[in-house]
Scaffold this motif. Structure first.
Motif, PDB file in Angstrom:
ATOM      1  N   UNK A 129     -15.946   8.091 -24.598  1.00 21.60           N
ATOM      2  CA  UNK A 129     -16.825   8.347 -25.749  1.00 21.60           C
ATOM      3  C   UNK A 129     -17.910   9.380 -25.440  1.00 21.60           C
ATOM      4  N   UNK A 130     -17.524  10.404 -24.680  1.00 21.55           N
ATOM      5  CA  UNK A 130     -18.450  11.488 -24.398  1.00 21.55           C
ATOM      6  C   UNK A 130     -19.460  11.217 -23.306  1.00 21.55           C
ATOM      7  N   UNK A 131     -19.361  10.079 -22.606  1.00 23.92           N
ATOM      8  CA  UNK A 131     -20.312   9.742 -21.558  1.00 23.92           C
ATOM      9  C   UNK A 131     -19.590   9.470 -20.249  1.00 23.92           C
ATOM     10  N   UNK A 132     -20.283   9.783 -19.141  1.00 22.90           N
ATOM     11  CA  UNK A 132     -19.757   9.506 -17.812  1.00 22.90           C
ATOM     12  C   UNK A 132     -19.956   8.037 -17.455  1.00 22.90           C
ATOM     13  N   UNK A 133     -18.977   7.495 -16.773  1.00 24.09           N
ATOM     14  CA  UNK A 133     -19.106   6.192 -16.136  1.00 24.09           C
ATOM     15  C   UNK A 133     -18.899   6.408 -14.639  1.00 24.09           C
ATOM     16  N   UNK A 134     -19.864   5.965 -13.849  1.00 19.30           N
ATOM     17  CA  UNK A 134     -19.851   6.235 -12.419  1.00 19.30           C
ATOM     18  C   UNK A 134     -19.314   5.043 -11.641  1.00 19.30           C
ATOM     19  N   UNK A 135     -18.779   5.287 -10.439  1.00 12.98           N
ATOM     20  CA  UNK A 135     -18.410   4.160  -9.585  1.00 12.98           C
ATOM     21  C   UNK A 135     -19.604   3.212  -9.428  1.00 12.98           C
ATOM     22  N   UNK A 136     -19.317   1.945  -9.280  1.00  6.78           N
ATOM     23  CA  UNK A 136     -20.351   0.913  -9.205  1.00  6.78           C
ATOM     24  C   UNK A 136     -21.496   1.346  -8.300  1.00  6.78           C
ATOM     25  N   UNK A 207     -17.639  22.310 -10.671  1.00  9.51           N
ATOM     26  CA  UNK A 207     -18.057  21.585 -11.874  1.00  9.51           C
ATOM     27  C   UNK A 207     -18.386  20.119 -11.620  1.00  9.51           C
ATOM     28  N   UNK A 208     -17.939  19.574 -10.494  1.00 12.98           N
ATOM     29  CA  UNK A 208     -18.291  18.205 -10.139  1.00 12.98           C
ATOM     30  C   UNK A 208     -19.536  18.095  -9.297  1.00 12.98           C
ATOM     31  N   UNK A 214     -26.206  14.211 -18.083  1.00 12.42           N
ATOM     32  CA  UNK A 214     -26.780  13.638 -19.294  1.00 12.42           C
ATOM     33  C   UNK A 214     -26.301  14.340 -20.561  1.00 12.42           C
ATOM     34  N   UNK A 215     -25.438  15.347 -20.388  1.00 16.73           N
ATOM     35  CA  UNK A 215     -24.867  16.038 -21.539  1.00 16.73           C
ATOM     36  C   UNK A 215     -23.584  15.337 -21.959  1.00 16.73           C
ATOM     37  N   UNK A 216     -23.051  15.722 -23.115  1.00 19.55           N
ATOM     38  CA  UNK A 216     -21.807  15.132 -23.596  1.00 19.55           C
ATOM     39  C   UNK A 216     -20.670  15.457 -22.635  1.00 19.55           C
ATOM     40  N   UNK A 217     -19.911  14.450 -22.254  1.00 20.70           N
ATOM     41  CA  UNK A 217     -18.867  14.618 -21.248  1.00 20.70           C
ATOM     42  C   UNK A 217     -17.488  14.631 -21.885  1.00 20.70           C
ATOM     43  N   UNK A 218     -16.644  15.532 -21.407  1.00 19.02           N
ATOM     44  CA  UNK A 218     -15.246  15.552 -21.828  1.00 19.02           C
ATOM     45  C   UNK A 218     -14.308  15.252 -20.661  1.00 19.02           C
TER      46      UNK A 218
END
Length: 230
Positions: A129-136, A207-208, A214-218
């Motif tokens: 949904x356009x947001x990053x999810x990071x490893x725990x 790019x990583x 905090x921007x929209x993620x694709x």
């Protein structure tokens, strides 16, 4: 979510450095967590991250090359679960890469120079949904199984967590890293690849690495080579 992450990053900027950062200090082998800095090369910059990807400090942290001779080497087998534990859990958003480099002799005499490193494990970001999810980000240790095809010999085991909370400008990514020393007594007949040099594996403009989280993620592109699985 993005707004809350931003507020956390601002708040942490005012936390004293002795409390704000984390270090990889102990080797993990199976269910054993060793004492700090016995089998892990001790750094001399306390808990300050490396930010210059062209520095030899990116290899085993500041002081990591000088402390090699005083670091013991732990014997393991290919296929065994190994890794590094931290003095406090990771909390900065970011990703993890684990590299190995085979020493020509004793790991304690090896400086890790040249195109000798290969990646064996990574924890990447995902996008929803356009947001990053990071490893725990409550991880207290990074562990993985050594490839069963890993040849016998002594190795540097390098773990890095790339913190990306201020990575929107060049040089803002923070590398928290250490090198452990292991002796693979029972190994396989694989040929690890691709081999890269550290420093040299990153330009800092990937790019990583150069990224506004905090921007929209694709999508997210993990920096570094592909993982060698054997």
């Amino acid at each position: 979510m993005k707004a809350s992450l931003a507020l956390v990053s601002v708040a942490l900027a005012f936390v004293p450095s002795a409390l704000a950062h984390y270090r990889f200090t102990s080797l993990v082998a199976g269910s054993t967590v060793t004492d700090p800095y016995v089998y892990v090369r001790q750094n001399t910059n306390y808990n300050t991250p490396v930010t210059d990807v062209t520095s030899t400090d990116l290899r085993c942290n500041v002081g990591g090359l000088a402390s090699a001779a005083n670091t013991s080497t732990y014997t393991v087998s290919s296929g065994e679960t190994v890794g590094l534990a931290l003095d406090q859990p990771i909390y900065h958003p970011g990703v993890v890469n684990v590299y190995l480099a085979k020493a020509p002799g004793n790991a304690s005499a090896f400086d890790g120079s040249g195109s000798v490193w290969f990646k064996v494990y990574q924890l990447s970001a995902t996008v929803s949904n356009g947001e990053y999810t990071w490893p725990d980000n409550n991880l207290g240790q990074i562990t993985f199984p050594l490839p069963t095809a890993l040849p016998a010999g002594q190795y540097l085991l390098r773990v890095e967590q790339i913190a990306l909370h201020v990575a929107q400008t060049f040089g803002g990514a923070q590398f928290y890293l250490s090198c452990g020393q292991i002796n693979v007594s029972t190994g396989g007949s694989g040929t690890p690849s691709p081999l890269v040099a550290i420093p040299g594996v990153y330009t800092g403009k990937e790019p990583g690495i150069l990224i506004d989280i905090y921007s929209t993620a694709t999508s997210y592109t993990q920096p570094g080579p592909a993982v060698w699985t054997g």
